[in-house]
Design a protein around this motif. Structure first.
Motif, short mmCIF file in Angstrom:
data_model
loop_
_atom_site.label_atom_id
_atom_site.label_comp_id
_atom_site.label_asym_id
_atom_site.label_seq_id
_atom_site.Cartn_x
_atom_site.Cartn_y
_atom_site.Cartn_z
N ILE A 119 0.85 -1.20 0.00
CA ILE A 119 0.00 0.00 0.00
C ILE A 119 0.88 1.25 0.00
CG2 ILE A 119 -1.61 1.34 1.43
CD1 ILE A 119 -2.70 -1.48 2.36
N LEU A 120 1.91 1.25 0.84
CA LEU A 120 2.81 2.39 0.90
C LEU A 120 3.52 2.60 -0.43
CD1 LEU A 120 4.09 4.61 2.62
CD2 LEU A 120 5.83 2.96 3.29
N THR A 121 3.93 1.51 -1.07
CA THR A 121 4.58 1.62 -2.38
C THR A 121 3.63 2.24 -3.40
OG1 THR A 121 5.97 -0.28 -1.90
CG2 THR A 121 5.69 0.29 -4.23
N ARG A 122 2.37 1.78 -3.41
CA ARG A 122 1.37 2.33 -4.33
C ARG A 122 1.17 3.82 -4.07
NH1 ARG A 122 -2.17 -0.79 -6.99
NH2 ARG A 122 -3.82 0.26 -8.05
N ALA A 123 1.08 4.19 -2.79
CA ALA A 123 0.89 5.60 -2.43
C ALA A 123 2.07 6.45 -2.91
CB ALA A 123 0.72 5.74 -0.92
N THR A 124 3.27 5.98 -2.65
CA THR A 124 4.47 6.71 -3.05
C THR A 124 4.52 6.88 -4.56
OG1 THR A 124 5.65 5.86 -1.11
CG2 THR A 124 7.00 6.73 -2.91
N ASP A 125 4.18 5.84 -5.29
CA ASP A 125 4.15 5.92 -6.75
C ASP A 125 3.16 6.97 -7.25
OD1 ASP A 125 6.02 3.90 -6.85
OD2 ASP A 125 4.60 2.34 -7.46
N ARG A 126 2.12 7.24 -6.46
CA ARG A 126 1.09 8.20 -6.85
C ARG A 126 1.29 9.56 -6.18
NH1 ARG A 126 -0.55 3.84 -8.54
NH2 ARG A 126 -2.40 3.29 -9.66
N GLY A 127 2.39 9.74 -5.47
CA GLY A 127 2.67 11.01 -4.81
C GLY A 127 1.83 11.23 -3.56
N ALA A 128 1.33 10.15 -2.98
CA ALA A 128 0.50 10.25 -1.77
C ALA A 128 1.28 9.72 -0.57
CB ALA A 128 -0.80 9.47 -1.95
N ARG A 129 0.70 9.93 0.61
CA ARG A 129 1.30 9.48 1.86
C ARG A 129 0.34 8.54 2.56
NH1 ARG A 129 0.38 14.74 2.73
NH2 ARG A 129 0.01 14.46 4.95
N VAL A 130 0.87 7.74 3.49
CA VAL A 130 0.04 6.83 4.29
C VAL A 130 0.38 7.05 5.76
CG1 VAL A 130 -0.54 4.42 4.80
CG2 VAL A 130 0.04 5.09 2.46
N ARG A 131 -0.68 7.15 6.56
CA ARG A 131 -0.52 7.31 8.01
C ARG A 131 -1.31 6.21 8.71
NH1 ARG A 131 -2.67 12.65 9.46
NH2 ARG A 131 -0.69 13.34 8.60
N LEU A 132 -0.67 5.55 9.66
CA LEU A 132 -1.36 4.58 10.51
C LEU A 132 -1.82 5.32 11.76
CD1 LEU A 132 1.09 1.56 10.23
CD2 LEU A 132 -0.88 2.11 8.79
N GLN A 133 -3.07 5.13 12.12
CA GLN A 133 -3.65 5.89 13.23
C GLN A 133 -4.23 4.94 14.27
OE1 GLN A 133 -7.14 8.35 12.21
NE2 GLN A 133 -5.95 10.04 13.01
N ASN A 134 -4.16 5.36 15.53
CA ASN A 134 -4.73 4.58 16.64
C ASN A 134 -4.21 3.15 16.66
OD1 ASN A 134 -6.40 6.79 17.42
ND2 ASN A 134 -7.81 6.25 15.78
N VAL A 135 -2.91 3.02 16.58
CA VAL A 135 -2.27 1.70 16.53
C VAL A 135 -2.29 1.07 17.93
CG1 VAL A 135 -0.19 0.43 15.94
CG2 VAL A 135 -0.80 2.49 14.63
N PRO A 136 -2.97 -0.07 18.09
CA PRO A 136 -2.96 -0.75 19.39
C PRO A 136 -1.54 -1.18 19.77
CG PRO A 136 -4.64 -1.70 17.94
CD PRO A 136 -3.78 -0.79 17.11
N SER A 137 -1.27 -1.25 21.06
CA SER A 137 0.09 -1.57 21.52
C SER A 137 0.57 -2.91 20.99
CB SER A 137 0.17 -1.53 23.04
OG SER A 137 -0.74 -2.45 23.61
N ARG A 138 -0.30 -3.91 20.91
CA ARG A 138 0.12 -5.23 20.42
C ARG A 138 0.51 -5.18 18.94
NH1 ARG A 138 -4.80 -4.71 21.84
NH2 ARG A 138 -6.45 -4.79 20.34
N VAL A 139 -0.12 -4.30 18.18
CA VAL A 139 0.24 -4.13 16.76
C VAL A 139 1.49 -3.27 16.65
CG1 VAL A 139 -0.52 -3.20 14.54
CG2 VAL A 139 -2.13 -4.48 15.98
N LYS A 140 1.61 -2.25 17.50
CA LYS A 140 2.79 -1.38 17.49
C LYS A 140 4.06 -2.20 17.74
CE LYS A 140 4.66 2.97 19.18
NZ LYS A 140 5.77 2.78 18.32
#
Length: 103
Positions: free
Chosen positions: A65-86
């Protein structure tokens, strides 16, 4: 698993929930890439607040997803990341690839 929201000033927010693994990774990635393909999107925010589990296949989808965003000049932000996922994001180094959540 994914709740898309309408783009607002170039930002699209999607919310992922539940256990994210091989069974649903492809669908999550497809939905996120479709959101990035919307005209005018410059930021994709993925809300992880309701994620109870994430495995390595989903990490791979996040990188795609990040690669696709970068290719399109967009950014990706992860929000409200639970501690177990972090912990998973930090141990693998994948977390450093994404924008910090300003909240």
């Amino acid at each position: 698993m994914t709740e898309p929201a309408e783009p607002t000033a170039g930002t699209v927010r999607i919310a992922w929930s539940g256990a994210l693994d091989l069974a649903n990774a492809t669908g999550l990635g497809r939905d996120a890439r479709a959101a990035l393909d919307t005209d005018g999107v410059t930021l994709l925010v993925i809300d992880l607040a309701d994620v109870s589990f994430m495995d390595s296949t989903v990490l791979g989808e996040l990188v795609a997803i990040l690669t696709r965003a970068t290719d399109r000049g967009a950014r990706v932000r992860l929000q409200n990341v639970p501690s177990r996922v972090k912990v998973l994001l930090d141990v693998t180094g994948v977390g450093t690839l994404f924008e910090d959540d300003p909240a």
